[in-house]
Every structure is written in structure tokens, then in C-alpha cells.
Design an enzyme around this catalytic site. Structure first.
Site, PDB file in Angstrom:
ATOM      1  N   LYS A  35      -0.304  -4.840  -4.319  1.00 44.61           N
ATOM      2  CA  LYS A  35       0.246  -5.351  -3.070  1.00 44.61           C
ATOM      3  C   LYS A  35       0.144  -6.872  -2.986  1.00 44.61           C
ATOM      4  CE  LYS A  35      -3.991  -4.826  -0.445  1.00 44.61           C
ATOM      5  NZ  LYS A  35      -4.367  -6.118   0.119  1.00 44.61           N
ATOM      6  N   THR A  36      -0.942  -7.429  -3.504  1.00 49.58           N
ATOM      7  CA  THR A  36      -1.065  -8.880  -3.456  1.00 49.58           C
ATOM      8  C   THR A  36       0.032  -9.504  -4.309  1.00 49.58           C
ATOM      9  OG1 THR A  36      -3.441  -8.599  -3.250  1.00 49.58           O
ATOM     10  CG2 THR A  36      -2.647 -10.806  -3.719  1.00 49.58           C
ATOM     11  N   ASP A 220      -1.036  -9.076   5.662  1.00 46.29           N
ATOM     12  CA  ASP A 220      -1.738  -8.247   4.691  1.00 46.29           C
ATOM     13  C   ASP A 220      -2.677  -7.283   5.427  1.00 46.29           C
ATOM     14  OD1 ASP A 220      -2.613  -7.324   2.280  1.00 46.29           O
ATOM     15  OD2 ASP A 220      -3.927  -9.018   1.840  1.00 46.29           O
ATOM     16  N   GLU A 221      -3.047  -6.183   4.802  1.00 45.93           N
ATOM     17  CA  GLU A 221      -4.022  -5.230   5.370  1.00 45.93           C
ATOM     18  C   GLU A 221      -3.692  -4.877   6.813  1.00 45.93           C
ATOM     19  OE1 GLU A 221      -6.277  -3.989   3.432  1.00 45.93           O
ATOM     20  OE2 GLU A 221      -7.257  -5.508   2.190  1.00 45.93           O
ATOM     21  N   GLN A 251      -6.601   3.551   3.729  1.00 47.31           N
ATOM     22  CA  GLN A 251      -7.725   2.624   3.541  1.00 47.31           C
ATOM     23  C   GLN A 251      -8.162   1.995   4.851  1.00 47.31           C
ATOM     24  OE1 GLN A 251      -8.000   0.221  -0.163  1.00 47.31           O
ATOM     25  NE2 GLN A 251      -5.895   0.895  -0.510  1.00 47.31           N
ATOM     26  N   ARG A 607     -12.066   2.323  -6.399  1.00 41.92           N
ATOM     27  CA  ARG A 607     -12.534   1.037  -6.942  1.00 41.92           C
ATOM     28  C   ARG A 607     -12.709   1.138  -8.451  1.00 41.92           C
ATOM     29  NH1 ARG A 607     -10.262  -1.515  -3.907  1.00 41.92           N
ATOM     30  NH2 ARG A 607      -9.532   0.498  -3.181  1.00 41.92           N
TER      31      ARG A 607
END
Length: 721
Positions: A35-36, A220-221, A251, A607
Site C-alpha cells: 500500500k505504501t 493512509d491507514e 487491521q 508480520r
DNA sequence: GTGCGACGATTTTAG
DNA sequence: ATCGTCGCAC
């Protein structure tokens, strides 16, 4: 211009998001789906292909780290530093807007930011001033009350209260707190957002200006936004501009601090965006991904998304049932030693746990084995007491009317000015509408204090004056150095703390001088007319300094599951996977909170890149008591076929947590939550188990008789249900 | 006004 | 167990 490098490395969905032509976009980006990369390439695309001015782009993140990373990657991609591009945290951006428009929202140019601790102290001060009972209104809780309402955009007058007692008083405290902040030009974190929302809401010309300026807004987020943050996004989004929000409902782990996952659905409703799903994962093995997918699948109300990977099947997930928490730590560290022995790096290993207290045992073993490690969390640089003390002096030099700073250090180091004297100064300040500094000066001059107190206060004021004089033409670093030297803070810590503690504080103070020395005032701050000192003070509050100058290059990483979000590691341990600990006891009852715990588990599992270990202990000490617990329900949600159980000594543990794996004879097959019957007390539930063998005791909450401790060997309990 | 011992709470946390 | 706050004795 050749822009193929902006698209070459992207998959179809990513490319679709980067090159979208019209309308708003909602990118549902699974863990590890790049996504980044999408955000960064989108911005570069806008600038290079659509020739959008960087000035017209606003990118918002939640952490300074994320903002910094995004800025760095854009710079590398464009091969230049995009001047005028706004990338920052919600708070950073609001701070900037407020500095430019302070007068319009009724703030002084010199407004100061209160960090959480400053806010806590101020709330406590207000409660005491109002002569309210701190037991009935614990400052922590009132602080939460104020922040919750601010996060929802509510001023005291917007809060309904249903009695003239407790609730009314809570609102009163909020009102008094806010009045104090207004008078002293103080702004807490939530206030940064609320003021900005009010600025844009109540000043149409400002709103119009920023709406037309920011043709493109990226967030973002998005699943972590709270009500106020979404309101801000909506205010900035005019009709002409385009929004791109990236989020992952799976998330969302910050519901408890006001984040509203619903904002993702609201965004869909309010803006009718094109929805793009990023579902290809580039991080984890198939096994790990499959396991994580199966766990999160137990949640309802998901937006729906299935992560897949082209990667290898990889190794099975390893499950280890430790006898106790000590054995768990030994096991984890032994695996890390193997990893290192095979040429792996310590920094590739992460131990993740639900609560900070769990780090201790791992630290002990790591220390003993001489493996470098780093514990995330805890106090950050600018939150440490010694740094806050020194900073309070700097704040006083910058603004002698800063009451928060004044109160913090008037008696640090101790100079014989006690609560009584401070109360006198406070009272004088209150009745003369003065700052504490002014009041103290006047009281000393008038001889309004006892001889002893007067001398002490005079000494403090002279110290401040001397410092002001000494630092008039000084650099930031020189000023910090002068403060540390002349206040004799180091000697103060040495006199009352163990040598190692004091030494650490001294080192941190030296680090503060270095930080001040290497501080470069941001260009925008200079433009806004801020002095370097004012910039430095704001930045210290806004970026508490993620471990200033700490060397953590090659250390094993210990952190909570929450702080692991956004990170990835080749080797991950999910430790303490036990009912009551994870999911946490306080989340088990409520379905909503349990679902959030499950998302936390999903975050933790995703992770891991290559290897995932899941460990749980059959007993551990919590608050000094031995407790027994069953494996986390989340373990049972992973298919057996993906798991390999590891034997501990002679004991063989079941593959999943489905079977009760207590030491049978000792706990009599009873575990937490079991229903039992007692000949005299009747039916009850096991709430705690302690000790072993003939000493084993059990706490049962009986339906009729209430809670009792029983010696297991004599209780003669019958298991029911 | 300062300093020590008792008492109670104790999930997660960026800005 | 451990940490932080409060009350009481110097």
C-alpha cells in the site's frame, strides 16, 4: 518523459490505483500488499504525468515514521525533494494550519502544545482547584473523558448530562480545563484537530482556499481515523478535488482509542469511490498467509478480502506449549540462538506479545545469553522526566508566563518551595489575573511570603533571570547546556536515585544538547514566523523522539502486537497465546472487542515473512500470582494441517488448543472457566488456580455462595458442563 | 518542607 | 511483582 519506472514493478490492482483518472478511490489494502508503494507511486504519477504541482498534494499518515518513510521514498522515486508537498501526520498538518491561522481561531501566536503528561498534570490541577475528590474523579479517567469528547468534536456545551452530580461535574472539569488552556494559550493533541476542524468549518473563505489548493488528498491507514479526523478529511475535500484513502478493516486495532472502522464504510457512502482491492501479498509464505486468513475468517462484518501469494508454501507454523512462562522464554530465545548460529541476524527476529509486562522474562534470558535486544514502547526520549524537566526550563526562557512549565520545575531540583507556597502563588496569580511567574515576582517584592519561602522563590526567579540573560544570544544547544549546568539537575538526580539511574539521566541530558545542536528548523516554521526555540518545543511534543540516537541496528526486537503493526520480520514469535491474556480477559465478554483482538492476532501473524512460532504457557505469574490458562482460542482457529507441534521434554502437547492440556493430576483436569459442583456451595465457575501438587488451591466463583478459595485436594469438586 | 513506607491498581498507545 | 500516589512522621 519516460514514466515506465512508475508502473513497471506494479501488479494490475496497484497500477489501477496509481493511474486512476477520475473520482475518488478507496483502496482496500491487505497486509503486505504494497500500500505504501501505491501511495508513493500515485503521488509521483500525479506530479510527473499529470503535472500536478506538489503544492496541490496533501498526504496524511498517523505516525511520523510513516510520513518520513513516504517522503523519503517519493524523493528517491522523483529523484528530487518535492518542494511544497504536504506530507505529515494529522496532528502535524493541523499544527501547521493553526500556526498560520492562530489569530482566526483565537489562539495566541505563541501557543504551546501539551503532551499527554502535561495534560494529565493540568487536569489534576483543575480537579484540585475545584476541590473535587480525586477518588471520585480520577485525573486519568477525566483526561480520557475530555479527550473522548474532543475526538468526537464535542465542546463542554455539547455534552448532555443526565444529573446535576457526577456527570455535571465531569463536564465542569472539562470546561474549567478548557478555560485554563485558552487563558494560557495551551493546546492538547485532540485540540489541534478540533481547532482545525472549527477553523475550516467556521471560515468559509479558508475552507474554500484549502479545498482549491489541495487538488489531491491521500490518507493512509484510514481504518484508524477517528470522528474528528474524518470530519477534517471531509472539510478539506471540496467538490473539485480527489481523495484516495487506503485502509484495511482487518487491521483495525485501535477502536479503544476512538478509531472508527465505520469510517471506511462512511467514506464509501459519502464519496462513492471506486474500490480497488490489493490482495496479493508479497511478504509471507503461503502457510502463514493461509493460517492468518483462516483466523480472521472467524470475524463477521468484514468488507471481504482474501490475501494470496505466489510465494512458497514455506515451513509449517510451529506451536509450542510451555510448562510455564519461564520455559516459554527459554524456548523462544533458544530458537533465536539457532537462527543466529545459522547466520541469521538478530534484527530479523521479533518477539510479539499482548502486554508490555510480558517483555521481562524475554529480556532476562536475552541478557543472560548476551544477545542484543531492543524493547519497543515505554517512555520515548522527550517523555522522559529529566528531558521534560530541562525542557520546562527552556519553555520558561522562551515564555516566562508558561504556567505548566513553571509548576513543573519551581521545586525541581528541590529548593524548599512546597505545595503551600505554590498554592499562595497560584492564589495571587488567580486574583490578579497574572501568570505564576508574575505572581511570584510580585509576592517576593511585596514580601508576601514567609522569609524562608520568599528566599527560596527569589532564588528560583533569579535562576530563571540569570538563564534568560545568559542565553539571550545563545544557540539552542548552548541554551540547553546552560540550563542543565546552572539548574544542577544532574546533581539532583544523583542525590536521590541509584547511580545507574542517575547516570542514564545524565546521558539523556547530554543527548538533549546534541539533539538541540542538530535541530534544523523546518522551512515552514520559519515562514510562519516561529523562533527556532518555538519550533524545537513544538517538535518535541509532536514527535516525542522515537529513540533519539539509540543504536538498534542489529537487535532482537521485542514489542507488543500493537506496535508491530506496519512492520515485518523473517522470524516471528507470537508469545503468550493464552485465553485471558490474548484475547485479553477484558475483551472476552464483548463480541466487538473480541473481534478486535482477533484482528490483532491477524496483524501479528501477518508480520511474519518466513517463520512463525506460536507459544503459550500453561502457567504464568500475573500480578504476583500463579495462574493457569488454556491456549488461546485463536490457536484453535488455525487448521491443524498448517501446524507442527513441538515437544517439550517428555510431555507431548496436543496439536492445537482444542484439547485441555493442563497437567492432569495436579489441577484435577480443571481449568479457568470450568464449571464445577461442590457438595456444600453448589455450582460455580473456576476463576483461578494456584500452586501445585498437594498445595494446589483453586478459586471458584459460586453462584450462591460467592467467591471461595479451596484446597484442591480436599474440595472434592465435580466437573460439570 | 522533605522523605519514607503503606496502599491500590495493573491491555493495547501515536501525536 | 511492580510502580506510582498519598499520608504521616521527621
Amino acid at each position: 518523459m519516460d514514466v515506465s519506472h512508475l508502473l513497471d514493478e506494479l501488479n494490475d490492482a496497484q497500477r489501477q490505483a496509481v493511474t486512476a483518472e477520475d473520482g475518488h478511490l478507496l483502496v482496500l489494502a491487505g497486509a503486505g500488499s504494497g500500500k505504501t508503494r501505491v501511495l508513493v507511486h500515485r503521488i509521483a504519477w500525479l506530479i510527473q504525468v499529470h503535472h500536478v504541482s506538489p503544492m496541490g498534494v496533501l498526504a496524511v499518515t498517523f505516525t511520523n515514521k510513516a510520513a518520513g518513510e513516504m517522503r523519503g521514498r517519493i524523493g528517491r522515486l522523483l529523484d528530487l525533494r518535492p518542494e511544497g508537498l504536504w506530507i505529515g501526520t494529522f496532528h502535524g498538518i493541523c499544527h501547521r494550519l493553526l500556526r498560520m491561522h492562530a489569530a482566526e481561531v483565537g489562539l495566541p501566536d505563541t501557543f504551546q502544545i501539551l503532551d499527554s503528561e502535561d495534560q494529565y498534570r493540568l487536569v489534576r490541577r483543575v480537579i484540585r482547584d475545584m476541590e473535587l475528590d480525586e477518588g471520585e474523579h480520577p485525573p486519568r479517567q477525566v483526561q480520557g473523558f475530555i479527550n473522548q469528547h474532543k475526538d468526537e468534536g464535542r465542546r463542554p456545551e455539547h455534552i448532555e448530562h443526565f444529573d446535576r452530580g457526577f456527570q455535571a461535574r465531569q463536564v465542569d472539569i472539562y470546561r474549567r480545563y478548557q478555560e485554563y488552556c485558552e487563558r494560557s494559550g495551551l493546546v492538547d493533541f485532540a485540540e489541534l484537530l478540533l481547532r482545525t476542524v472549527e477553523l475550516l468549518r467556521d471560515h468559509p473563505e479558508r475552507r474554500a482556499h484549502y479545498q482549491s489548493r489541495f487538488g489531491h488528498i491521500l490518507v493512509d491507514e484510514f481504518q484508524d481515523t477517528n470522528t474528528l479526523q474524518y470530519a477534517l478529511v471531509r472539510l478539506l475535500a471540496g467538490n473539485a478535488n480527489r481523495l484516495l484513502v487506503v485502509g484495511d478493516d482487518d487491521q483495525s486495532i485501535y477502536g479503544w482509542r476512538g478509531a472508527r472502522v465505520e469510517n471506511v464504510a462512511h467514506f464509501d457512502r459519502d464519496f462513492r469511490p471506486e474500490i480497488i482491492r490489493l490482495e496479493q501479498n508479497y511478504r509471507s509464505t503461503r502457510t502463514i498467509l493461509e493460517a492468518a486468513n483462516r483466523v480472521i475468517d472467524h470475524n463477521d462484518d468484514r468488507m471481504g478480502k482474501n490475501l494470496w501469494t505466489e510465494g512458497e508454501q514455506g515451513e509449517p507454523i510451529r506451536l509450542f506449549a510451555a510448562f510455564n512462562a519461564e520455559e516459554e522464554a527459554e524456548f523462544v530465545i533458544a530458537r533465536i540462538q539457532e537462527w543466529i548460529a545459522q547466520g541469521g541476524r538478530p534484527s530479523d527476529c521479533a518477539v510479539l506479545y499482548r502486554s508490555n509486562a510480558q517483555s521481562r522474562l524475554f529480556e532476562q534470558v536475552l541478557l543472560r545469553e548476551d544477545i542484543p535486544y531492543r524493547v519497543y514502547g515505554g517512555l520515548r526520549f522527550f517523555e522522559r522526566a529529566e528531558i521534560k524537566d530541562a525542557m520546562a526550563y527552556l519553555r520558561l526562557l522562551h515564555n516566562p508566563h508558561d504556567d505548566t512549565a513553571f509548576e513543573r520545575v519551581i521545586n525541581v531540583p528541590a529548593r524548599g518551595i512546597g505545595e503551600r507556597t505554590v498554592a499562595q502563588i497560584r492564589a495571587h496569580a488567580g486574583s490578579h489575573a497574572q501568570s505564576l511567574g508574575q505572581a511570584a515576582t510580585e509576592l517576593v517584592a511585596q514580601g508576601g511570603l514567609s522569609a524562608r519561602a520568599g528566599n527560596a522563590v527569589r532564588g528560583f526567579l533569579q535562576l530563571i533571570d540569570a538563564l534568560i540573560e545568559a542565553t539571550e544570544a545563545a544557540s539552542l544547544a548552548e541554551a540547553a547546556g546552560a540550563v542543565i549546568r546552572q539548574t544542577e539537575l544532574v546533581a539532583w538526580y544523583q542525590s536521590r536515585e541509584p547511580a545507574d539511574r542517575a547516570e542514564a539521566r545524565e546521558e539523556n541530558l547530554a543527548e538533549l544538547v546534541r539533539a538541540a545542536d542538530s535541530f534544523h528548523q523546518p522551512f515552514e516554521d520559519e515562514q510562519a514566523g516561529l523562533s527556532p526555540m518555538a519550533s524545537f518545543l513544538s517538535q518535541a511534543a509532536l514527535e516525542a523522539g522515537e529513540h533519539q540516537g539509540e543504536r538498534w541496528q542489529d537487535c532482537v526486537q521485542l514489542m507488543t502486537l500493537h506496535s508491530a503493526k506496519g512492520l515485518e520480520f523473517p522470524l516471528v514469535f507470537l508469545a503468550g497465546m493464552e485465553e485471558g491474556l490474548f484475547p485479553h480477559q477484558r475483551s472476552i465478554e464483548e463480541p466487538g472487542r473480541l473481534a478486535e483482538e482477533r484482528r490483532l492476532c491477524y496483524v501479528g501473524m501477518t508480520r511474519a515473512m518466513q517463520c512463525l512460532y506460536i507459544t503459550h504457557a500453561e502457567s504464568r505469574q500475573t500480578y504476583g500470582q500463579t495462574n493457569f490458562s488454556r491456549p488461546s482460542r485463536f490457536v484453535a482457529e488455525i487448521p491443524d494441517s498448517l501446524i507442527e507441534s513441538i515437544r517439550s521434554g517428555f510431555r507431548v502437547t496436543p496439536a492445537t488448543g482444542r484439547t485441555d492440556s493442563h497437567p492432569q493430576g495436579e489441577a484435577g483436569g480443571l481449568s479457568l472457566g470450568c464449571g464445577v459442583r461442590h457438595a456444600r456451595f453448589g455450582l460455580g465457575t473456576v476463576v483461578s488456580l494456584e500452586g501445585q501438587g498437594p498445595n494446589a488451591r483453586i478459586q471458584v466463583n459460586f453462584e450462591q455462595a460467592g467467591s471461595k478459595w479451596l484446597v484442591l485436594a480436599y474440595a472434592n469438586l465435580e466437573r460439570v458442563g
